[in-house]
Design a protein around this motif. Sequence first.
Motif, mmCIF file in Angstrom:
data_model
loop_
_atom_site.group_PDB
_atom_site.id
_atom_site.type_symbol
_atom_site.label_atom_id
_atom_site.label_comp_id
_atom_site.label_asym_id
_atom_site.label_seq_id
_atom_site.Cartn_x
_atom_site.Cartn_y
_atom_site.Cartn_z
ATOM 1 N N GLY A 157 -50.859 -21.946 53.538
ATOM 2 C CA GLY A 157 -52.251 -22.354 53.429
ATOM 3 C C GLY A 157 -53.154 -21.336 52.741
ATOM 4 N N MET A 158 -52.644 -20.136 52.494
ATOM 5 C CA MET A 158 -53.437 -19.082 51.858
ATOM 6 C C MET A 158 -53.253 -19.034 50.339
ATOM 7 S SD MET A 158 -52.277 -16.158 54.606
ATOM 8 C CE MET A 158 -53.051 -14.785 53.794
ATOM 9 N N VAL A 159 -52.217 -19.676 49.819
ATOM 10 C CA VAL A 159 -51.840 -19.518 48.412
ATOM 11 C C VAL A 159 -52.987 -19.857 47.464
ATOM 12 C CG1 VAL A 159 -50.317 -20.382 46.584
ATOM 13 C CG2 VAL A 159 -49.371 -19.762 48.817
ATOM 14 N N HIS A 160 -53.597 -21.018 47.624
ATOM 15 C CA HIS A 160 -54.665 -21.434 46.701
ATOM 16 C C HIS A 160 -55.856 -20.490 46.763
ATOM 17 C CE1 HIS A 160 -53.189 -25.230 45.000
ATOM 18 N NE2 HIS A 160 -52.452 -25.246 46.089
ATOM 19 N N ALA A 161 -56.225 -20.052 47.949
ATOM 20 C CA ALA A 161 -57.370 -19.142 48.081
ATOM 21 C C ALA A 161 -57.072 -17.784 47.460
ATOM 22 C CB ALA A 161 -57.742 -18.977 49.552
ATOM 23 N N LEU A 162 -55.873 -17.258 47.650
ATOM 24 C CA LEU A 162 -55.523 -15.954 47.080
ATOM 25 C C LEU A 162 -55.564 -15.986 45.555
ATOM 26 C CD1 LEU A 162 -52.586 -14.906 49.436
ATOM 27 C CD2 LEU A 162 -54.864 -13.874 49.305
ATOM 28 N N PHE A 163 -55.024 -17.060 44.965
ATOM 29 C CA PHE A 163 -55.045 -17.165 43.507
ATOM 30 C C PHE A 163 -56.435 -17.534 43.008
ATOM 31 C CE2 PHE A 163 -50.574 -16.906 43.993
ATOM 32 C CZ PHE A 163 -50.103 -16.403 42.793
ATOM 33 N N GLY A 164 -57.179 -18.319 43.781
ATOM 34 C CA GLY A 164 -58.546 -18.677 43.412
ATOM 35 C C GLY A 164 -59.466 -17.471 43.378
ATOM 36 N N ALA A 165 -59.155 -16.463 44.187
ATOM 37 C CA ALA A 165 -59.970 -15.252 44.219
ATOM 38 C C ALA A 165 -59.854 -14.444 42.927
ATOM 39 C CB ALA A 165 -59.578 -14.382 45.414
ATOM 40 N N ILE A 166 -58.732 -14.595 42.212
ATOM 41 C CA ILE A 166 -58.562 -13.857 40.955
ATOM 42 C C ILE A 166 -58.733 -14.748 39.730
ATOM 43 C CG2 ILE A 166 -57.098 -12.064 41.946
ATOM 44 C CD1 ILE A 166 -54.718 -13.620 40.600
ATOM 45 N N ASP A 167 -58.623 -16.064 39.932
ATOM 46 C CA ASP A 167 -58.768 -17.034 38.833
ATOM 47 C C ASP A 167 -59.246 -18.339 39.458
ATOM 48 O OD1 ASP A 167 -58.495 -18.937 36.831
ATOM 49 O OD2 ASP A 167 -56.519 -18.269 36.195
ATOM 50 N N ARG A 168 -60.554 -18.579 39.426
ATOM 51 C CA ARG A 168 -61.106 -19.723 40.166
ATOM 52 C C ARG A 168 -60.621 -21.074 39.662
ATOM 53 N NH1 ARG A 168 -66.907 -21.243 38.362
ATOM 54 N NH2 ARG A 168 -66.841 -20.595 36.193
ATOM 55 N N ASP A 169 -60.096 -21.148 38.435
ATOM 56 C CA ASP A 169 -59.581 -22.404 37.900
ATOM 57 C C ASP A 169 -58.065 -22.532 38.031
ATOM 58 O OD1 ASP A 169 -62.118 -23.241 37.115
ATOM 59 O OD2 ASP A 169 -61.959 -22.184 35.191
ATOM 60 N N ALA A 170 -57.441 -21.618 38.745
ATOM 61 C CA ALA A 170 -55.981 -21.597 38.844
ATOM 62 C C ALA A 170 -55.411 -22.921 39.351
ATOM 63 C CB ALA A 170 -55.518 -20.455 39.742
ATOM 64 N N PRO B 229 -51.527 -26.304 38.806
ATOM 65 C CA PRO B 229 -51.274 -26.860 40.143
ATOM 66 C C PRO B 229 -49.794 -26.862 40.519
ATOM 67 C CG PRO B 229 -51.769 -28.622 38.584
ATOM 68 C CD PRO B 229 -52.049 -27.314 37.882
ATOM 69 N N MET B 230 -48.914 -27.047 39.545
ATOM 70 C CA MET B 230 -47.488 -27.110 39.859
ATOM 71 C C MET B 230 -46.910 -25.729 40.136
ATOM 72 S SD MET B 230 -46.208 -30.134 37.367
ATOM 73 C CE MET B 230 -47.464 -31.214 36.742
ATOM 74 N N ALA B 231 -47.410 -24.705 39.464
ATOM 75 C CA ALA B 231 -46.984 -23.330 39.737
ATOM 76 C C ALA B 231 -47.383 -22.942 41.157
ATOM 77 C CB ALA B 231 -47.599 -22.372 38.722
ATOM 78 N N LEU B 232 -48.634 -23.216 41.511
ATOM 79 C CA LEU B 232 -49.105 -22.879 42.852
ATOM 80 C C LEU B 232 -48.387 -23.697 43.919
ATOM 81 C CD1 LEU B 232 -52.944 -22.397 42.287
ATOM 82 C CD2 LEU B 232 -51.147 -20.671 42.473
ATOM 83 N N ALA B 233 -48.100 -24.953 43.625
ATOM 84 C CA ALA B 233 -47.365 -25.792 44.587
ATOM 85 C C ALA B 233 -45.960 -25.242 44.826
ATOM 86 C CB ALA B 233 -47.292 -27.234 44.085
ATOM 87 N N ALA B 234 -45.307 -24.748 43.781
ATOM 88 C CA ALA B 234 -43.960 -24.186 43.937
ATOM 89 C C ALA B 234 -43.996 -22.950 44.835
ATOM 90 C CB ALA B 234 -43.372 -23.843 42.571
ATOM 91 N N LEU B 235 -44.980 -22.076 44.614
ATOM 92 C CA LEU B 235 -45.106 -20.889 45.465
ATOM 93 C C LEU B 235 -45.474 -21.290 46.888
ATOM 94 C CD1 LEU B 235 -45.137 -17.850 45.919
ATOM 95 C CD2 LEU B 235 -47.485 -17.813 45.032
ATOM 96 N N GLU B 236 -46.394 -22.220 47.009
ATOM 97 C CA GLU B 236 -46.820 -22.697 48.323
ATOM 98 C C GLU B 236 -45.633 -23.282 49.102
ATOM 99 O OE1 GLU B 236 -50.766 -25.086 49.671
ATOM 100 O OE2 GLU B 236 -49.577 -26.025 48.090
#
Length: 176
Positions: A94-107, A112-119
């Motif tokens: 549940g933290m993945v999107h927020a952590l990446f959003g903190a460094i790139d707000r449009d991540a 979305p598929m890169a973040l979903a794979a990590l998530e």
Amino acid sequence: SALPPIELVDGVNSIRLHRRDLRLVHPVATSHGDHIMRNVLLVEVRCADGTTGWGECGAPDDPGYTGETADAAAKFLEEHVGSALHDRDDIAAGMVHALFGAIDRDASVRHPMALAALEMAVLDAQLRSTNTAFESMFGASPKRVAAAGATIGNIGAGSSLDAAVADAQNAVSDGY
């Protein structure tokens, strides 16, 4: 999430990306042509307790219906996972999107598929670390066997509905 965060083996070095060429059992016809191979990006998360979680990136090889490709997803994760997980010893899905959003707000819009794979890799590790079945997160009884599916390509030039039906029947008789 009711699951506790996982402790990473060695921060950023706990996340590994794997690229594999996956030969399809049967060619798949799409509006972009026939496909016999798929380049797959797998994300591995290693935990301090020895648990490993895995996630698959669904991004295609070519930017057809989405601008995100497997190559772009891999590059994004390679370039940004260090910044997103800087000084972190633990992480939860549940933290993945927020952590990446903190460094790139449009991540989450651009990748979305890169973040979903990590998530999914992190969630898989969380589930394995606590010996929790995925379906139990939704109140369902855990199963030990998952049904496998098959992909039947589009019906296009040089193909017919009868051929697609025959392909589906063959897949079912093969156990899909």
